[in-house]
Motif scaffolding. Structure first.
Motif, PDB file in Angstrom:
ATOM      1  N   GLN A  85      11.095   0.860 -16.056  1.00 14.77           N
ATOM      2  CA  GLN A  85      12.381   0.446 -15.503  1.00 14.77           C
ATOM      3  C   GLN A  85      12.892   1.472 -14.491  1.00 14.77           C
ATOM      4  N   ALA A  86      12.678   2.748 -14.753  1.00 17.28           N
ATOM      5  CA  ALA A  86      13.057   3.785 -13.782  1.00 17.28           C
ATOM      6  C   ALA A  86      12.280   3.573 -12.485  1.00 17.28           C
ATOM      7  N   HIS A  87      11.008   3.229 -12.602  1.00 13.73           N
ATOM      8  CA  HIS A  87      10.190   2.928 -11.423  1.00 13.73           C
ATOM      9  C   HIS A  87      10.780   1.757 -10.640  1.00 13.73           C
ATOM     10  N   MET A  88      11.210   0.741 -11.341  1.00 12.76           N
ATOM     11  CA  MET A  88      11.745  -0.444 -10.674  1.00 12.76           C
ATOM     12  C   MET A  88      13.023  -0.132  -9.893  1.00 12.76           C
ATOM     13  N   ASN A  89      13.669   0.966 -10.217  1.00 11.31           N
ATOM     14  CA  ASN A  89      14.892   1.381  -9.514  1.00 11.31           C
ATOM     15  C   ASN A  89      14.642   2.541  -8.551  1.00 11.31           C
ATOM     16  N   ALA A  90      13.371   2.864  -8.307  1.00 10.03           N
ATOM     17  CA  ALA A  90      13.028   3.989  -7.435  1.00 10.03           C
ATOM     18  C   ALA A  90      13.304   3.655  -5.965  1.00 10.03           C
ATOM     19  N   PRO A  91      13.594   4.657  -5.166  1.00 16.45           N
ATOM     20  CA  PRO A  91      13.880   4.434  -3.745  1.00 16.45           C
ATOM     21  C   PRO A  91      12.747   3.744  -2.982  1.00 16.45           C
ATOM     22  N   LEU A 125      10.743   1.469  -4.085  1.00 18.38           N
ATOM     23  CA  LEU A 125      10.788   0.033  -4.375  1.00 18.38           C
ATOM     24  C   LEU A 125      11.915  -0.636  -3.595  1.00 18.38           C
ATOM     25  N   ALA A 126      13.035   0.052  -3.464  1.00 19.46           N
ATOM     26  CA  ALA A 126      14.147  -0.485  -2.674  1.00 19.46           C
ATOM     27  C   ALA A 126      13.753  -0.616  -1.204  1.00 19.46           C
ATOM     28  N   ALA A 127      13.023   0.373  -0.692  1.00 22.13           N
ATOM     29  CA  ALA A 127      12.558   0.325   0.696  1.00 22.13           C
ATOM     30  C   ALA A 127      11.590  -0.832   0.899  1.00 22.13           C
ATOM     31  N   TYR A 128      10.697  -1.056  -0.081  1.00 20.59           N
ATOM     32  CA  TYR A 128       9.762  -2.189  -0.020  1.00 20.59           C
ATOM     33  C   TYR A 128      10.542  -3.510   0.033  1.00 20.59           C
ATOM     34  N   SER A 129      11.517  -3.655  -0.833  1.00 19.09           N
ATOM     35  CA  SER A 129      12.295  -4.892  -0.883  1.00 19.09           C
ATOM     36  C   SER A 129      12.996  -5.164   0.447  1.00 19.09           C
ATOM     37  N   GLN A 130      13.541  -4.126   1.028  1.00 20.99           N
ATOM     38  CA  GLN A 130      14.234  -4.294   2.308  1.00 20.99           C
ATOM     39  C   GLN A 130      13.251  -4.645   3.419  1.00 20.99           C
ATOM     40  N   ALA A 131      12.098  -3.966   3.450  1.00 24.93           N
ATOM     41  CA  ALA A 131      11.109  -4.178   4.517  1.00 24.93           C
ATOM     42  C   ALA A 131      10.460  -5.548   4.451  1.00 24.93           C
ATOM     43  N   THR A 132      10.416  -6.140   3.257  1.00 21.57           N
ATOM     44  CA  THR A 132       9.693  -7.402   3.078  1.00 21.57           C
ATOM     45  C   THR A 132      10.615  -8.592   2.837  1.00 21.57           C
ATOM     46  N   ARG A 188       2.106   6.413  -8.413  1.00 23.20           N
ATOM     47  CA  ARG A 188       1.120   7.058  -9.292  1.00 23.20           C
ATOM     48  C   ARG A 188       1.549   8.433  -9.784  1.00 23.20           C
ATOM     49  N   VAL A 189       2.494   9.076  -9.118  1.00 21.53           N
ATOM     50  CA  VAL A 189       2.961  10.391  -9.573  1.00 21.53           C
ATOM     51  C   VAL A 189       4.277  10.305 -10.350  1.00 21.53           C
ATOM     52  N   GLU A 190       4.783   9.104 -10.567  1.00 20.14           N
ATOM     53  CA  GLU A 190       6.017   8.947 -11.336  1.00 20.14           C
ATOM     54  C   GLU A 190       5.780   9.237 -12.809  1.00 20.14           C
ATOM     55  N   ASP A 191       6.828   9.728 -13.466  1.00 16.40           N
ATOM     56  CA  ASP A 191       6.768   9.930 -14.912  1.00 16.40           C
ATOM     57  C   ASP A 191       6.435   8.619 -15.595  1.00 16.40           C
ATOM     58  N   GLY A 192       5.473   8.654 -16.502  1.00 20.08           N
ATOM     59  CA  GLY A 192       5.126   7.479 -17.296  1.00 20.08           C
ATOM     60  C   GLY A 192       4.072   6.584 -16.702  1.00 20.08           C
ATOM     61  N   CYS A 193       3.711   6.789 -15.438  1.00 20.95           N
ATOM     62  CA  CYS A 193       2.698   5.929 -14.819  1.00 20.95           C
ATOM     63  C   CYS A 193       1.305   6.372 -15.247  1.00 20.95           C
ATOM     64  N   LEU A 194       0.598   5.491 -15.922  1.00 17.00           N
ATOM     65  CA  LEU A 194      -0.780   5.753 -16.345  1.00 17.00           C
ATOM     66  C   LEU A 194      -1.785   5.117 -15.392  1.00 17.00           C
ATOM     67  N   GLN A 195      -1.410   3.990 -14.811  1.00 20.91           N
ATOM     68  CA  GLN A 195      -2.302   3.243 -13.917  1.00 20.91           C
ATOM     69  C   GLN A 195      -1.453   2.355 -13.024  1.00 20.91           C
ATOM     70  N   GLU A 226       0.829  -1.213   0.000  1.00 21.60           N
ATOM     71  CA  GLU A 226       0.000   0.000   0.000  1.00 21.60           C
ATOM     72  C   GLU A 226       0.863   1.262   0.000  1.00 21.60           C
ATOM     73  N   LYS A 227       2.032   1.207   0.624  1.00 26.21           N
ATOM     74  CA  LYS A 227       2.941   2.355   0.653  1.00 26.21           C
ATOM     75  C   LYS A 227       3.494   2.699  -0.728  1.00 26.21           C
ATOM     76  N   LEU A 228       3.465   1.746  -1.651  1.00 25.57           N
ATOM     77  CA  LEU A 228       3.995   1.973  -2.997  1.00 25.57           C
ATOM     78  C   LEU A 228       3.045   2.754  -3.898  1.00 25.57           C
ATOM     79  N   VAL A 229       1.752   2.701  -3.595  1.00 20.61           N
ATOM     80  CA  VAL A 229       0.743   3.216  -4.522  1.00 20.61           C
ATOM     81  C   VAL A 229       0.883   4.720  -4.763  1.00 20.61           C
ATOM     82  N   ALA A 230       0.818   5.533  -3.732  1.00 20.70           N
ATOM     83  CA  ALA A 230       0.823   6.991  -3.918  1.00 20.70           C
ATOM     84  C   ALA A 230       2.090   7.497  -4.617  1.00 20.70           C
TER      85      ALA A 230
END
Length: 96
Positions: free
Chosen positions: A65-71, A73-80, A32-39, A25-29
């Motif tokens: 791919q830029a999204h996949m390298n966003a901070p 996503l890295a925080a999600y990976s570490q937390a989970t 959605r404001v990243e460049d290129g995100c439509l949905q 849920e923390k990833l959604v907001a």
């Protein structure tokens, strides 16, 4: 450029469902404001609460791919770490 659709399936360890849900849920907001995100829509299976699914549409693969390298996503990976039982990702092209 052709729009890119992503379908990602995340399965939580049975005792980590609440953690995974909270972290997803923390990833959604921010996404959605990243460049290129439509949905960017997060779903939880009605019959299997350990199964989560993202349905995403991006203007290009490069911006996804830029999204996949966003901070965040890295925080999600570490937390989970160790809490995800299975993860599959499908890159798809809209055809009709």
């Amino acid at each position: 450029m052709t729009k890119l659709t992503i379908v990602a399936h995340i399965y939580a360890q049975p005792d980590k469902i609440d953690l995974i849900k909270s972290e997803l849920e923390k990833l959604v907001a921010p996404t959605r404001v990243e460049d290129g995100c439509l949905q960017y829509d997060l779903h939880q299976d009605n019959d299997n609460p350990a199964h989560f699914m993202f349905y995403e549409n991006w203007t290009s693969r490069d911006l996804w791919q830029a999204h996949m390298n966003a901070p965040h996503l890295a925080a999600y990976s570490q937390a989970t770490e160790g809490a995800v039982a299975d993860f599959t990702l499908h890159e798809m092209t809209y055809i009709g």
